[in-house]
Design an enzyme around this catalytic site. Structure first.
Site, PDB file in Angstrom:
ATOM      1  N   ARG A  31       0.818  -1.222   0.000  1.00 56.88           N
ATOM      2  CA  ARG A  31       0.000   0.000   0.000  1.00 56.88           C
ATOM      3  C   ARG A  31       0.846   1.264   0.000  1.00 56.88           C
ATOM      4  O   ARG A  31       0.440   2.281  -0.552  1.00 56.88           O
ATOM      5  CB  ARG A  31      -0.963  -0.025   1.185  1.00 56.88           C
ATOM      6  CG  ARG A  31      -2.079  -1.013   0.916  1.00 56.88           C
ATOM      7  CD  ARG A  31      -3.106  -1.011   2.001  1.00 56.88           C
ATOM      8  NE  ARG A  31      -4.324  -1.636   1.534  1.00 56.88           N
ATOM      9  CZ  ARG A  31      -5.160  -2.305   2.297  1.00 56.88           C
ATOM     10  NH1 ARG A  31      -4.913  -2.437   3.580  1.00 56.88           N
ATOM     11  NH2 ARG A  31      -6.250  -2.829   1.788  1.00 56.88           N
ATOM     12  N   LYS A 202     -17.830 -16.949   1.584  1.00 56.61           N
ATOM     13  CA  LYS A 202     -19.293 -16.917   1.655  1.00 56.61           C
ATOM     14  C   LYS A 202     -19.940 -16.433   0.376  1.00 56.61           C
ATOM     15  O   LYS A 202     -19.504 -15.472  -0.232  1.00 56.61           O
ATOM     16  CB  LYS A 202     -19.707 -15.955   2.762  1.00 56.61           C
ATOM     17  CG  LYS A 202     -19.339 -16.439   4.131  1.00 56.61           C
ATOM     18  CD  LYS A 202     -19.831 -15.415   5.108  1.00 56.61           C
ATOM     19  CE  LYS A 202     -19.532 -15.780   6.532  1.00 56.61           C
ATOM     20  NZ  LYS A 202     -19.732 -14.602   7.381  1.00 56.61           N
ATOM     21  N   GLY A 358      -8.649  -8.011  -1.752  1.00 60.60           N
ATOM     22  CA  GLY A 358      -8.864  -8.969  -0.675  1.00 60.60           C
ATOM     23  C   GLY A 358      -7.885 -10.132  -0.697  1.00 60.60           C
ATOM     24  O   GLY A 358      -6.712  -9.962  -1.022  1.00 60.60           O
ATOM     25  N   GLY A 381     -13.238  -4.576  -0.332  1.00 59.66           N
ATOM     26  CA  GLY A 381     -14.649  -4.177  -0.287  1.00 59.66           C
ATOM     27  C   GLY A 381     -14.969  -3.102  -1.313  1.00 59.66           C
ATOM     28  O   GLY A 381     -16.015  -3.132  -1.972  1.00 59.66           O
TER      29      GLY A 381
HETATM   30  P1  AMP Z   1     -13.312 -13.968   1.343  1.00 60.67           P
HETATM   31  O1  AMP Z   1     -12.835 -13.001   2.370  1.00 60.67           O
HETATM   32  O2  AMP Z   1     -14.773 -14.133   1.267  1.00 60.67           O
HETATM   33  O3  AMP Z   1     -12.660 -13.735  -0.008  1.00 60.67           O
HETATM   34  O4  AMP Z   1     -12.821 -15.387   1.845  1.00 60.67           O
HETATM   35  C1  AMP Z   1     -11.491 -15.751   1.923  1.00 60.67           C
HETATM   36  C2  AMP Z   1     -11.377 -16.952   2.820  1.00 60.67           C
HETATM   37  O5  AMP Z   1     -12.156 -18.006   2.294  1.00 60.67           O
HETATM   38  C3  AMP Z   1      -9.967 -17.467   2.925  1.00 60.67           C
HETATM   39  O6  AMP Z   1      -9.501 -17.245   4.239  1.00 60.67           O
HETATM   40  C4  AMP Z   1     -10.113 -18.950   2.648  1.00 60.67           C
HETATM   41  O7  AMP Z   1      -9.432 -19.776   3.549  1.00 60.67           O
HETATM   42  C5  AMP Z   1     -11.605 -19.200   2.779  1.00 60.67           C
HETATM   43  N1  AMP Z   1     -12.049 -20.368   2.007  1.00 60.67           N
HETATM   44  C6  AMP Z   1     -11.764 -20.654   0.733  1.00 60.67           C
HETATM   45  N2  AMP Z   1     -12.287 -21.839   0.384  1.00 60.67           N
HETATM   46  C7  AMP Z   1     -12.916 -22.333   1.465  1.00 60.67           C
HETATM   47  C8  AMP Z   1     -13.638 -23.535   1.736  1.00 60.67           C
HETATM   48  N3  AMP Z   1     -13.807 -24.457   0.795  1.00 60.67           N
HETATM   49  N4  AMP Z   1     -14.137 -23.709   2.964  1.00 60.67           N
HETATM   50  C9  AMP Z   1     -13.959 -22.751   3.912  1.00 60.67           C
HETATM   51  N5  AMP Z   1     -13.291 -21.603   3.730  1.00 60.67           N
HETATM   52  C10 AMP Z   1     -12.765 -21.395   2.512  1.00 60.67           C
END
Ligand code: AMP
Length: 399
Positions: A31, A202, A358, A381
């Site tokens: 950054r 999610k 992210g 975000g």
């Molecule tokens: P996000 O912040 O929504 O982009 O999520 C990122 C996080 O999703 C990372 O820390 C990953 O470890 C987690 N992640 C990726 N694949 C999976 C999975 N199959 N089950 C649980 N967590 C996951």
């Protein structure tokens, strides 16, 4: 960006929210590096620079007596590195809008740089307090917003401060302009085929983006934890995999909508499952529709890697947001790193690739392929909201 800044004091909102270790060493200076072009451009024009940023969440992580942890969250820890990168001695103000900030800003001469203390030490920052914004604005003649990572917030130093400058005295910085131009390359008539790769934990976080992407993508490749909400919607067996039950119907609707629009929305054919959420879990490869009881899907499998890599290699523009598995654990990192490789290879062949902020940014950095993609966004975000088509207040305020 503005020109004719000679002799002007220029207040720049940057995103210096860098990770620090326990000894306050900077563990990733991306950054800072990305903020340098705007700072240098102002200095080259003969202006002086007053930098402001937040760092962490000091109001939510106070000391036992309720006071701000001024040591942990101080921006003073960034001064040596920033000075080194700019090859000059950056001055520092121990307060953000107090007498020290005012005096140091007043004494600032062309070619000099002053960094203010963490804007979030002021309770009014995240509330968008006008009085605080007015005090910040008093420090300078001109305002430049270059903090893309905070552009989706209406905080005092990102958005409200802009009110106190005339239209000709405020603008976006170079990083912001690059971020916006890169996002627009995929949003407005992207080179086709256009492929979006979406992972992360999610589905609920990305629902709006998926809906929007269905309007203009050719391919949407799904991975990560959100996969299993879609698999559930297809009546598959997901064992103990992450699932958001409240979103199963919506996931089904999204798949139907994609089919109606001839968008190829793909789910991974196979999955690397683990018997627990742990770096030392036992693993097995299985059909994503048939995950065994008590096992959970933690990465995309080899067949899916092959299918996805082929789609990526045939794409002319690519957006990637979110890891395809739990890449923090080595056993479940292959899917994410293989997709990073496929994106780098497609970019080498001429595709435009945008890594949308992210965790996919830390994944691409970890894979060593960061300089092999077209653009890496500094805003998680903020980039998501921009791609969803929302107006970001930090951008609207200066344009
Ligand atoms: P996000 O912040 O929504 O982009 O999520 C990122 C996080 O999703 C990372 O820390 C990953 O470890 C987690 N992640 C990726 N694949 C999976 C999975 N199959 N089950 C649980 N967590 C996951």
């Amino acid at each position: 960006m503005l020109n004719d800044l000679s002799g002007k004091k220029v207040l720049i909102r940057v995103d210096f929210n860098v990770p620090l270790d326990k000894e306050h060493n900077i563990t990733d200076e991306t950054r800072i590096i990305r903020a340098l072009p705007t700072i240098r451009a102002v200095l080259d024009q003969g202006g002086s620079v007053i930098l402001m940023s937040h760092l962490g969440r000091p109001q939510k992580n106070t000391l036992e007596d309720g006071s701000i942890n001024r040591q942990k969250f101080s921006l003073k820890h960034l001064v040596p590195r920033l000075s080194e990168r700019l090859s000059l001695e950056v001055k520092f103000s121990n307060d953000t809008v107090g007498t020290m900030a005012f005096d140091k800003a007043l004494a600032l001469r062309p070619g000099e740089v002053l960094l203010l203390e963490n804007t979030r030490f002021e309770a009014g920052e995240t509330k968008g307090d006008e009085e605080l914004a007015a005090k910040l604005a008093k420090l300078a003649d001109v305002f430049i917003n270059d903090a893309f990572g905070a552009a989706h917030r209406s905080h005092a130093s990102t958005t409200v401060v802009a009110k106190f400058f005339e239209p000709e005295d405020k603008s976006l910085g170079l990083l912001m302009q690059n971020e916006i131009n890169s996002a627009k390359k995929v949003l407005n008539s992207p080179a086709r085929p256009f492929t979006a790769i979406l992972g992360g934990a999610k589905v609920s976080d990305k629902i709006q983006l998926i809906e929007k992407l269905i309007d203009f993508s050719d391919n949407i490749l799904i991975g990560g934890g959100m996969t299993y909400t879609f698999i559930k919607a297809k009546y598959g067996d997901i064992g103990n995999s992450l699932v958001e039950t409240a979103y199963v119907d919506l996931a089904r609707e999204l798949m139907e909508k994609a089919a109606d629009r001839n968008v190829s929305l793909l789910l991974p054919e196979d999955t690397i499952a683990g018997n627990k959420f742990s770096r030392d879990a036992d693993t097995m490869i299985c059909d994503t529709m048939k995950i065994h009881d008590n096992w959970m899907g933690l990465d995309i499998g080899p067949e899916a890697i092959e299918t996805y890599s082929k789609v990526i290699s045939e794409s002319s523009s690519i957006l990637w947001n979110g890891p395809l598995g739990v890449f923090e654990f080595e056993k479940f990192s292959n899917g994410t790193f293989s997709i990073a490789k496929a994106i780098a290879a497609a970019t080498d062949k001429g595709a435009f690739s945008l890594i949308g902020g992210g965790d996919s940014v830390s994944a691409i950095n970890k894979s060593g392929l960061a300089d092999k993609v077209s653009f890496i966004s500094t805003g998680g975000g903020a980039m998501l909201e921009f791609l969803e088509g929302k107006t970001l207040p930090g951008i609207a305020a200066v344009t």
